[in-house]
Design a protein around this motif. Structure first.
Motif, mmCIF file in Angstrom:
data_model
loop_
_atom_site.group_PDB
_atom_site.id
_atom_site.type_symbol
_atom_site.label_atom_id
_atom_site.label_comp_id
_atom_site.label_asym_id
_atom_site.label_seq_id
_atom_site.Cartn_x
_atom_site.Cartn_y
_atom_site.Cartn_z
ATOM 1 N N SER A 7 18.449 2.584 26.416
ATOM 2 C CA SER A 7 19.049 2.816 27.724
ATOM 3 C C SER A 7 19.263 1.495 28.454
ATOM 4 O O SER A 7 18.816 0.436 27.994
ATOM 5 C CB SER A 7 18.172 3.749 28.559
ATOM 6 N N ASP A 8 19.923 1.585 29.609
ATOM 7 C CA ASP A 8 20.118 0.383 30.421
ATOM 8 C C ASP A 8 18.782 -0.175 30.895
ATOM 9 O O ASP A 8 18.557 -1.387 30.871
ATOM 10 C CB ASP A 8 20.980 0.704 31.652
ATOM 11 N N LYS A 161 13.640 -7.292 24.625
ATOM 12 C CA LYS A 161 14.654 -6.347 24.160
ATOM 13 C C LYS A 161 14.195 -4.890 24.243
ATOM 14 O O LYS A 161 15.011 -3.967 24.139
ATOM 15 C CB LYS A 161 15.032 -6.658 22.711
ATOM 16 N N GLY A 162 12.903 -4.702 24.404
ATOM 17 C CA GLY A 162 12.360 -3.350 24.429
ATOM 18 C C GLY A 162 10.869 -3.375 24.203
ATOM 19 O O GLY A 162 10.222 -4.431 24.324
ATOM 20 N N VAL A 163 10.316 -2.211 23.875
ATOM 21 C CA VAL A 163 8.870 -2.108 23.659
ATOM 22 C C VAL A 163 8.598 -1.195 22.471
ATOM 23 O O VAL A 163 9.456 -0.413 22.054
ATOM 24 C CB VAL A 163 8.141 -1.555 24.906
ATOM 25 N N VAL A 164 7.389 -1.308 21.979
ATOM 26 C CA VAL A 164 6.901 -0.431 20.921
ATOM 27 C C VAL A 164 5.821 0.465 21.501
ATOM 28 O O VAL A 164 4.939 -0.011 22.228
ATOM 29 C CB VAL A 164 6.344 -1.230 19.730
ATOM 30 N N CYS A 165 5.903 1.742 21.194
ATOM 31 C CA CYS A 165 4.897 2.707 21.650
ATOM 32 C C CYS A 165 4.236 3.387 20.464
ATOM 33 O O CYS A 165 4.869 3.620 19.429
ATOM 34 C CB CYS A 165 5.541 3.784 22.529
ATOM 35 N N ALA A 173 10.161 2.553 18.667
ATOM 36 C CA ALA A 173 10.751 1.471 19.453
ATOM 37 C C ALA A 173 11.640 2.070 20.538
ATOM 38 O O ALA A 173 12.397 3.007 20.287
ATOM 39 C CB ALA A 173 11.572 0.549 18.566
ATOM 40 N N ILE A 174 11.521 1.531 21.753
ATOM 41 C CA ILE A 174 12.348 1.942 22.880
ATOM 42 C C ILE A 174 13.081 0.689 23.342
ATOM 43 O O ILE A 174 12.453 -0.278 23.783
ATOM 44 C CB ILE A 174 11.505 2.516 24.035
ATOM 45 N N LEU A 175 14.411 0.696 23.257
ATOM 46 C CA LEU A 175 15.205 -0.486 23.556
ATOM 47 C C LEU A 175 15.888 -0.355 24.911
ATOM 48 O O LEU A 175 16.254 0.752 25.327
ATOM 49 C CB LEU A 175 16.258 -0.703 22.469
#
Length: 287
Positions: A7-8, A161-165, A173-175
């Motif tokens: 998402s943005d 760029k994002g995170v890892v959950c 990964a959530i970008l």
């Protein structure tokens, strides 16, 4: 590891700050993913049961200084009968106002005046917060991912760029183009290598008591002050430390919020210290 969402804006942490960030971004046209490790929104306000939004006024101008999403939350919970707050005519140190509102915790505890002046602050029910915040997030079209425990930050060429959950379904990964850290402990920024400092404060475990005759308790405090003060000192000694007003009323009749005991010398980033705090706060076995 799969990419579960993109998402943005990605907001990590669904407490009050995360809710506000996610709602503000979504209401301004951004696509938003909101990550929360527990099964509800609200953080310390709901699951942590910190049940007073305090000191939301400008004492010099005698006006509300916190509005926006926070005030919208209060008004929505109040419409459910699950939030209480003094109106402007109740602000100040008029005896009848102090008598009515002191035990709600809706006073300016930073003030050096005695008694502390009643101000714009709100006492609320934690489940009302969960319900209201979920409704607002859903109405804003935010992609909500509960049960998603932040693990590490994805950094590429010095940019997040994002995170890892970690989840029950595995690592995800959530970008996002923008990642906002509202974890409360700077987890995302620290993982990304951002410079930071750490510190500690007292650890407090809170709880609620039911079937309390609050009218009688307030009468006792008001009409038998010496006896009440002696008992209050004894209780605080047994607790090992507490705020001056260690119990407060809640919107649920007969239910009081106890903000105690205080436990200094513990580190909220250490599993061992958090476990010690929880074990100390547990009621003794009756067996």
């Amino acid at each position: 590891m799969r990419v579960a969402a993109e998402s943005d804006v990605v907001v990590v942490g669904g407490g009050p700050a995360g809710q506000a960030a996610a709602l503000a971004a979504a209401r301004n046209g951004a696509s938003v993913t909101l990550l929360e490790r527990y099964n509800h929104l609200g953080g310390l306000a709901s699951g942590g049961m910190v049940l007073v939004l305090d000191d939301m006024w400008d004492s010099h101008q005698q006006e509300i200084s916190v509005r926006g999403i926070c005030l919208e939350m209060i008004e929505r919970m109040s419409a459910l009968g699950l939030a209480e707050y003094p109106r402007q005519q109740d602000w100040g140190t008029l005896p009848e106002s102090v008598r009515r509102w002191k035990r709600w915790g809706t006073y300016d505890f930073h003030s050096k005046e005695k008694p502390h002046p009643i101000c714009f602050a709100a006492a609320f029910d934690p489940d009302a917060w969960k319900r209201t915040s979920l409704e607002m997030v859903q109405q804003a079209g935010i992609e909500l991912r509960l049960h998603s425990w932040f693990s590490r930050t994805l950094v590429e060429d010095g940019k997040v760029k994002g995170v890892v959950c970690e989840t029950k379904g595995g690592r995800e990964a959530i970008l996002g183009k923008v990642v906002i850290d509202t974890t409360g402990d700077l987890d995302v920024a620290a993982s990304a290598g951002a410079p930071h400092i750490s510190g500690s404060y007292i650890v407090t475990t809170v709880f609620r008591l039911g079937a309390v005759d609050t009218e009688e308790a307030e009468r006792f405090e008001r009409e038998e002050p010496e006896t009440w003060q002696a008992l209050d000192r004894e209780i605080k000694h047994m607790l090992g430390g507490a705020w001056e007003a260690w119990w407060l009323k809640t919107p649920l009749p007969g239910v009081v919020w106890c903000n105690c005991p205080h436990m200094p010398g513990l580190d909220g980033l250490k599993v061992s210290d958090l476990t010690r705090a929880r074990c100390r706060a547990a009621p003794p076995s009756t067996r």
